[in-house]
Write a protein that holds these residues in place. Structure first.
Motif, PDB file in Angstrom:
ATOM      1  N   ALA A   1      28.821  14.104  52.651  1.00  9.17           N
ATOM      2  CA  ALA A   1      30.186  14.140  53.170  1.00  9.17           C
ATOM      3  C   ALA A   1      30.522  12.749  53.685  1.00  9.17           C
ATOM      4  O   ALA A   1      29.673  12.058  54.250  1.00  9.17           O
ATOM      5  N   ALA A   2      31.764  12.365  53.481  1.00 14.40           N
ATOM      6  CA  ALA A   2      32.278  11.105  54.021  1.00 14.40           C
ATOM      7  C   ALA A   2      33.421  11.451  54.970  1.00 14.40           C
ATOM      8  O   ALA A   2      34.358  12.160  54.591  1.00 14.40           O
ATOM      9  N   VAL A   3      33.326  10.983  56.196  1.00 18.93           N
ATOM     10  CA  VAL A   3      34.341  11.221  57.215  1.00 18.93           C
ATOM     11  C   VAL A   3      35.053   9.892  57.455  1.00 18.93           C
ATOM     12  O   VAL A   3      34.431   8.929  57.919  1.00 18.93           O
ATOM     13  N   TYR A   4      36.336   9.829  57.105  1.00 16.36           N
ATOM     14  CA  TYR A   4      37.119   8.603  57.241  1.00 16.36           C
ATOM     15  C   TYR A   4      38.003   8.695  58.483  1.00 16.36           C
ATOM     16  O   TYR A   4      38.700   9.686  58.678  1.00 16.36           O
ATOM     17  N   LEU A   5      37.971   7.651  59.286  1.00 16.36           N
ATOM     18  CA  LEU A   5      38.663   7.621  60.574  1.00 16.36           C
ATOM     19  C   LEU A   5      39.705   6.516  60.606  1.00 16.36           C
ATOM     20  O   LEU A   5      39.513   5.462  60.006  1.00 16.36           O
ATOM     21  N   SER A   6      40.777   6.726  61.338  1.00 12.56           N
ATOM     22  CA  SER A   6      41.829   5.726  61.491  1.00 12.56           C
ATOM     23  C   SER A   6      41.584   4.884  62.732  1.00 12.56           C
ATOM     24  O   SER A   6      42.335   4.918  63.705  1.00 12.56           O
ATOM     25  N   THR A   7      40.500   4.128  62.690  1.00 16.07           N
ATOM     26  CA  THR A   7      40.181   3.189  63.754  1.00 16.07           C
ATOM     27  C   THR A   7      39.296   2.098  63.192  1.00 16.07           C
ATOM     28  O   THR A   7      38.539   2.342  62.247  1.00 16.07           O
ATOM     29  N   GLY A   8      39.389   0.928  63.763  1.00 16.92           N
ATOM     30  CA  GLY A   8      38.494  -0.151  63.406  1.00 16.92           C
ATOM     31  C   GLY A   8      37.540  -0.470  64.542  1.00 16.92           C
ATOM     32  O   GLY A   8      36.815  -1.454  64.498  1.00 16.92           O
TER      33      GLY A   8
ATOM     34  N   PRO B   1      47.017   0.425  65.731  1.00 14.40           N
ATOM     35  CA  PRO B   1      48.116  -0.475  65.364  1.00 14.40           C
ATOM     36  C   PRO B   1      49.264   0.269  64.664  1.00 14.40           C
ATOM     37  O   PRO B   1      49.038   1.154  63.856  1.00 14.40           O
ATOM     38  N   GLN B   2      50.501  -0.091  65.030  1.00 19.23           N
ATOM     39  CA  GLN B   2      51.709   0.510  64.451  1.00 19.23           C
ATOM     40  C   GLN B   2      52.624  -0.612  63.953  1.00 19.23           C
ATOM     41  O   GLN B   2      52.880  -1.531  64.716  1.00 19.23           O
ATOM     42  N   PRO B   3      53.141  -0.585  62.738  1.00 16.84           N
ATOM     43  CA  PRO B   3      52.694   0.273  61.645  1.00 16.84           C
ATOM     44  C   PRO B   3      51.240  -0.016  61.286  1.00 16.84           C
ATOM     45  O   PRO B   3      50.702  -1.061  61.630  1.00 16.84           O
ATOM     46  N   ALA B   4      50.647   0.897  60.570  1.00 20.48           N
ATOM     47  CA  ALA B   4      49.229   0.818  60.243  1.00 20.48           C
ATOM     48  C   ALA B   4      48.940  -0.345  59.288  1.00 20.48           C
ATOM     49  O   ALA B   4      49.699  -0.573  58.362  1.00 20.48           O
ATOM     50  N   PRO B   5      47.835  -1.059  59.504  1.00 21.26           N
ATOM     51  CA  PRO B   5      47.452  -2.109  58.560  1.00 21.26           C
ATOM     52  C   PRO B   5      46.882  -1.537  57.256  1.00 21.26           C
ATOM     53  O   PRO B   5      46.777  -2.228  56.259  1.00 21.26           O
ATOM     54  N   HIS B   6      46.484  -0.275  57.271  1.00 20.47           N
ATOM     55  CA  HIS B   6      45.978   0.445  56.094  1.00 20.47           C
ATOM     56  C   HIS B   6      46.618   1.828  56.142  1.00 20.47           C
ATOM     57  O   HIS B   6      46.776   2.401  57.211  1.00 20.47           O
ATOM     58  N   PRO B   7      47.013   2.394  55.003  1.00 20.87           N
ATOM     59  CA  PRO B   7      47.640   3.725  55.034  1.00 20.87           C
ATOM     60  C   PRO B   7      46.785   4.756  55.760  1.00 20.87           C
ATOM     61  O   PRO B   7      45.558   4.725  55.701  1.00 20.87           O
ATOM     62  N   ARG B   8      47.455   5.681  56.436  1.00 20.37           N
ATOM     63  CA  ARG B   8      46.772   6.768  57.143  1.00 20.37           C
ATOM     64  C   ARG B   8      47.772   7.877  57.441  1.00 20.37           C
ATOM     65  O   ARG B   8      48.981   7.659  57.448  1.00 20.37           O
ATOM     66  N   GLN B   9      47.263   9.072  57.726  1.00 23.44           N
ATOM     67  CA  GLN B   9      48.118  10.160  58.181  1.00 23.44           C
ATOM     68  C   GLN B   9      47.468  10.935  59.320  1.00 23.44           C
ATOM     69  O   GLN B   9      48.088  11.787  59.897  1.00 23.44           O
ATOM     70  N   GLY B  10      46.238  10.577  59.681  1.00 25.29           N
ATOM     71  CA  GLY B  10      45.592  11.292  60.765  1.00 25.29           C
ATOM     72  C   GLY B  10      44.480  10.496  61.407  1.00 25.29           C
ATOM     73  O   GLY B  10      43.953   9.552  60.821  1.00 25.29           O
ATOM     74  N   ALA B  11      44.107  10.877  62.624  1.00 21.59           N
ATOM     75  CA  ALA B  11      42.976  10.256  63.314  1.00 21.59           C
ATOM     76  C   ALA B  11      41.707  10.503  62.489  1.00 21.59           C
ATOM     77  O   ALA B  11      40.943   9.581  62.210  1.00 21.59           O
ATOM     78  N   VAL B  12      41.487  11.758  62.101  1.00 23.98           N
ATOM     79  CA  VAL B  12      40.486  12.092  61.093  1.00 23.98           C
ATOM     80  C   VAL B  12      41.284  12.092  59.794  1.00 23.98           C
ATOM     81  O   VAL B  12      41.950  13.063  59.466  1.00 23.98           O
ATOM     82  N   ASP B  13      41.243  10.984  59.106  1.00 21.72           N
ATOM     83  CA  ASP B  13      42.143  10.775  57.975  1.00 21.72           C
ATOM     84  C   ASP B  13      41.766  11.634  56.775  1.00 21.72           C
ATOM     85  O   ASP B  13      42.620  12.239  56.150  1.00 21.72           O
ATOM     86  N   MET B  14      40.480  11.667  56.465  1.00 21.03           N
ATOM     87  CA  MET B  14      40.031  12.456  55.316  1.00 21.03           C
ATOM     88  C   MET B  14      38.551  12.757  55.464  1.00 21.03           C
ATOM     89  O   MET B  14      37.792  11.932  55.966  1.00 21.03           O
ATOM     90  N   ILE B  15      38.180  13.943  55.014  1.00 17.09           N
ATOM     91  CA  ILE B  15      36.769  14.304  54.908  1.00 17.09           C
ATOM     92  C   ILE B  15      36.560  14.807  53.490  1.00 17.09           C
ATOM     93  O   ILE B  15      37.260  15.708  53.019  1.00 17.09           O
ATOM     94  N   SER B  16      35.603  14.187  52.825  1.00 18.48           N
ATOM     95  CA  SER B  16      35.330  14.513  51.429  1.00 18.48           C
ATOM     96  C   SER B  16      33.878  14.961  51.277  1.00 18.48           C
ATOM     97  O   SER B  16      32.963  14.269  51.721  1.00 18.48           O
ATOM     98  N   PHE B  17      33.675  16.122  50.668  1.00 21.57           N
ATOM     99  CA  PHE B  17      32.327  16.628  50.375  1.00 21.57           C
ATOM    100  C   PHE B  17      32.014  16.345  48.912  1.00 21.57           C
ATOM    101  O   PHE B  17      32.853  16.588  48.036  1.00 21.57           O
ATOM    102  N   MET B  18      30.795  15.843  48.648  1.00 17.27           N
ATOM    103  CA  MET B  18      30.408  15.453  47.294  1.00 17.27           C
ATOM    104  C   MET B  18      28.953  15.802  47.013  1.00 17.27           C
ATOM    105  O   MET B  18      28.111  15.661  47.901  1.00 17.27           O
TER     106      MET B  18
ATOM    107  N   ASP C   1      33.056  22.568  47.632  1.00 16.11           N
ATOM    108  CA  ASP C   1      34.373  23.166  47.826  1.00 16.11           C
ATOM    109  C   ASP C   1      34.326  24.195  48.961  1.00 16.11           C
ATOM    110  O   ASP C   1      35.197  24.218  49.826  1.00 16.11           O
ATOM    111  N   ALA C   2      33.296  25.027  48.964  1.00 12.22           N
ATOM    112  CA  ALA C   2      33.159  26.047  50.015  1.00 12.22           C
ATOM    113  C   ALA C   2      33.020  25.383  51.390  1.00 12.22           C
ATOM    114  O   ALA C   2      33.637  25.831  52.371  1.00 12.22           O
ATOM    115  N   LEU C   3      32.238  24.307  51.477  1.00 14.96           N
ATOM    116  CA  LEU C   3      32.083  23.595  52.749  1.00 14.96           C
ATOM    117  C   LEU C   3      33.412  23.010  53.211  1.00 14.96           C
ATOM    118  O   LEU C   3      33.766  23.085  54.389  1.00 14.96           O
ATOM    119  N   ALA C   4      34.151  22.410  52.281  1.00 17.14           N
ATOM    120  CA  ALA C   4      35.442  21.812  52.626  1.00 17.14           C
ATOM    121  C   ALA C   4      36.382  22.856  53.212  1.00 17.14           C
ATOM    122  O   ALA C   4      37.032  22.612  54.234  1.00 17.14           O
TER     123      ALA C   4
END
Length: 191
Positions: free
Chosen positions: A13-20, A85-102, A120-123
């Motif tokens: 799983a990859a957990v992407y966050l809107s913070t640097g 930062p506002q506006p965002a330096p990189h696109p985002r829509q959430g603090a936890v921007d995306m979580i992808s299971f692979m 898929d079931a985990l997601a």
């Protein structure tokens, strides 16, 4: 390496966050690591200029789910989109921007149907859990009937680099509250 991972039934799983901020990403990684003894944090990444971070996890299905949920929960506790930062330096829509299971596999898509189904079931289990916490969640993938890009087009993801307060998302959440997303968290995408 792939054969060893596949033999042991490991997924990722990859957990992407809107913070640097490295300290926030480290806090999320520690929470994931502490949540499940049979899941591992295998990589963390922060980019201050783009205000992005990621935490990569590997584990068996149930342990991976526990670690991913702990990572997301900690991220929701420590991150506030209003402090980014506002506006965002990189696109985002959430603090936890995306979580992808692979799956962890080098085999072709048609040969890993069982692993893809497990991811898929985990997601969907994680999406439902985040929704119960009050986070609007949009799902992507075959079951959701839309790709990641199609899902992001239904959010503020692409507008976030142009406007300090982008217009509301056009897709209703699959889990969590409808209406305007919480300003602190935004919308999470899971798939």
């Amino acid at each position: 390496m792939a054969a060893i991972a596949e033999a042991k039934g490991l997924l990722s799983a990859a957990v992407y966050l809107s913070t640097g901020r490295q300290t926030l990403a480290a806090s999320v990684a520690r929470a994931a690591s502490a949540a499940a003894s049979r899941a591992a944090v295998v990589d963390t990444f922060t980019d201050t200029a783009y205000s992005r971070a990621s935490v990569k996890l590997v584990g068996s299905a149930d342990d991976l789910l526990q670690a991913a949920e702990a990572a997301a929960t900690e991220a929701l506790r420590v991150l506030d989109l209003a402090e980014q930062p506002q506006p965002a330096p990189h696109p985002r829509q959430g603090a936890v921007d995306m979580i992808s299971f692979m799956p962890l596999s080098e085999r072709k898509h048609g040969d890993i149907a069982e692993e893809l189904s497990a991811c898929d079931a985990l997601a969907w289990r994680l999406g439902e859990a985040l929704g119960r916490r009050g986070v609007p969640v949009l799902m992507y993938g075959a079951r959701a009937g839309r790709t990641l890009v199609e899902t992001r087009k239904g959010t503020t993801f692409f507008q976030s680099v142009k406007e300090a307060v982008p217009a509301a998302a056009t897709l209703p959440p699959d889990f969590g509250p409808g209406g305007a997303p919480p300003p602190k968290w935004g919308v999470a995408i899971v798939g």
